[in-house]
Design a protein around this motif. Structure first.
Motif, PDB file in Angstrom:
ATOM      1  N   SER A 112       0.850  -1.180   0.000  1.00 29.04           N
ATOM      2  CA  SER A 112       0.000   0.000   0.000  1.00 29.04           C
ATOM      3  C   SER A 112       0.890   1.235   0.000  1.00 29.04           C
ATOM      4  CB  SER A 112      -0.874   0.015   1.262  1.00 29.04           C
ATOM      5  OG  SER A 112      -0.068   0.337   2.412  1.00 29.04           O
ATOM      6  N   TYR A 113       0.272   2.400  -0.006  1.00 27.00           N
ATOM      7  CA  TYR A 113       1.031   3.624   0.220  1.00 27.00           C
ATOM      8  C   TYR A 113       1.729   3.509   1.580  1.00 27.00           C
ATOM      9  CZ  TYR A 113      -1.392   6.060  -3.611  1.00 27.00           C
ATOM     10  OH  TYR A 113      -1.863   6.461  -4.831  1.00 27.00           O
ATOM     11  N   ASP A 231      -5.396   2.129  -0.362  1.00 29.23           N
ATOM     12  CA  ASP A 231      -4.691   3.389  -0.606  1.00 29.23           C
ATOM     13  C   ASP A 231      -5.633   4.592  -0.458  1.00 29.23           C
ATOM     14  OD1 ASP A 231      -2.313   2.083  -1.095  1.00 29.23           O
ATOM     15  OD2 ASP A 231      -2.563   2.068  -3.276  1.00 29.23           O
ATOM     16  N   GLU A 266       2.140   8.276   1.134  1.00 30.69           N
ATOM     17  CA  GLU A 266       2.276   8.400  -0.312  1.00 30.69           C
ATOM     18  C   GLU A 266       2.732   7.083  -0.922  1.00 30.69           C
ATOM     19  OE1 GLU A 266       5.100  11.498  -0.837  1.00 30.69           O
ATOM     20  OE2 GLU A 266       6.746  10.410   0.115  1.00 30.69           O
ATOM     21  N   GLU A 267       2.691   7.031  -2.227  1.00 31.36           N
ATOM     22  CA  GLU A 267       3.092   5.814  -2.945  1.00 31.36           C
ATOM     23  C   GLU A 267       4.561   5.502  -2.702  1.00 31.36           C
ATOM     24  OE1 GLU A 267       3.252   4.080  -7.543  1.00 31.36           O
ATOM     25  OE2 GLU A 267       2.599   6.141  -7.142  1.00 31.36           O
ATOM     26  N   LYS A 269       7.884   4.310  -4.023  1.00 24.45           N
ATOM     27  CA  LYS A 269       8.443   4.260  -5.379  1.00 24.45           C
ATOM     28  C   LYS A 269       9.740   3.472  -5.444  1.00 24.45           C
ATOM     29  CE  LYS A 269       6.213   8.608  -6.582  1.00 24.45           C
ATOM     30  NZ  LYS A 269       6.384  10.009  -7.042  1.00 24.45           N
TER      31      LYS A 269
END
Length: 270
Positions: A112-113, A231, A266-267, A269
């Motif tokens: 998930s985020y 999310d 947040e995502e 990355k």
């Protein structure tokens, strides 16, 4: 015959895809979200001595996901090394279990985020004279078995001997008894243990982090609808300020950690 076999494979693959895509609907139909957690890592998930229930930051986050789905929360404690296998085998729906992102794990599961960002550091005896990571080369360092801390020590301090334990207390005790030279874990765990042991076993924390990792909730791959819902819930918590209030409950000024929220949901990355 080959065409028939190919058609059978395609149908089987299609059925599996549908099954995976149905997890969100299955959870809602069941009326329960099964959340895998550690149950031994205060303040993320641990047993309340009064109620005997498992509580903590991870539990609150998982409960918010359950609320967002309109279902009840069921908490399932597990060992560190069992987290991903339990998820992949379908014994839990989601992991809220100190799950740091790594490229290896991201090949097995989706995240998930991020809902927490962890500084991974090393605790040593205060009189050991160790103030840098370089000084830990060739030393023994304890970590939780199967944790990203264990992986981080092997990656960043490759000449150190990593000694693994099932729980933070045992890993810390190994340092206090002089069986190992350091204990690698989330800085939060180390701060709490150092405070608890300051009278009997003074400890110090090496200033430089071994590594920094974002934590996410673990989700089986292919569960796009479920992940999107998770999310969405986390993003809404961040936007409303509720995520900050949950953080303050477990890590804020009124706690032993005295921390301020310094990250956004947040995502991840990579």
């Amino acid at each position: 015959m080959l065409r028939i076999f190919a058609l059978g494979v395609a149908l089987t693959a299609g059925s599996a895809a549908v099954a995976r895509a149905d997890q969100l609907a299955d959870i809602k139909a069941r009326g329960t979200l099964v959340c895998g957690t550690l149950g031994t890592a205060e303040p993320f998930s641990f047993q309340d001595p009064k109620t005997r229930e498992i509580v903590g930051y991870d539990i609150d986050m998982c409960r918010k996901v359950a609320d967002g789905l309109g279902v009840k929360l069921e908490v399932k404690p597990m060992a560190v090394e069992a987290r991903i296998p339990e998820l992949l085998q379908g014994r839990v729906d989601i992991l809220a279990a100190n799950l740091g992102w790594s490229p290896e794990r991201a090949q097995q599961i989706d995240y998930s985020y991020s809902y927490f960002v962890s500084q991974q550091k090393v605790m040593v005896a205060a009189d050991a004279g160790i103030t840098t990571l370089d000084q830990l080369a060739g030393k023994k360092i304890s970590a939780l078995k199967g944790s990203s801390s264990e992986q981080g020590v092997r990656r960043v301090i490759p000449t150190a001997e990593t000694v693994t334990f099932q729980d933070p207390s045992s890993a810390f005790l190994a340092v206090a008894q002089g069986k190992v030279d350091g204990f690698c874990a989330s800085e939060l765990i180390l701060v709490k243990l150092r405070k608890q042991a300051e009278a009997s076993s003074p400890m110090a924390i090496v200033e430089k982090s071994v590594f920094v990792e974002p934590w996410g909730l673990g989700i089986r791959k292919g569960e796009t609808a479920f992940k999107d819902q998770v999310d969405k819930t986390l993003t809404a918590l961040d936007a409303s300020g509720e995520a900050g209030r949950i953080f303050a409950t477990w890590f804020g000024p009124a706690t032993a950690y005295g921390m301020k929220l310094d990250f956004k949901i947040e995502e991840i990355k990579g």
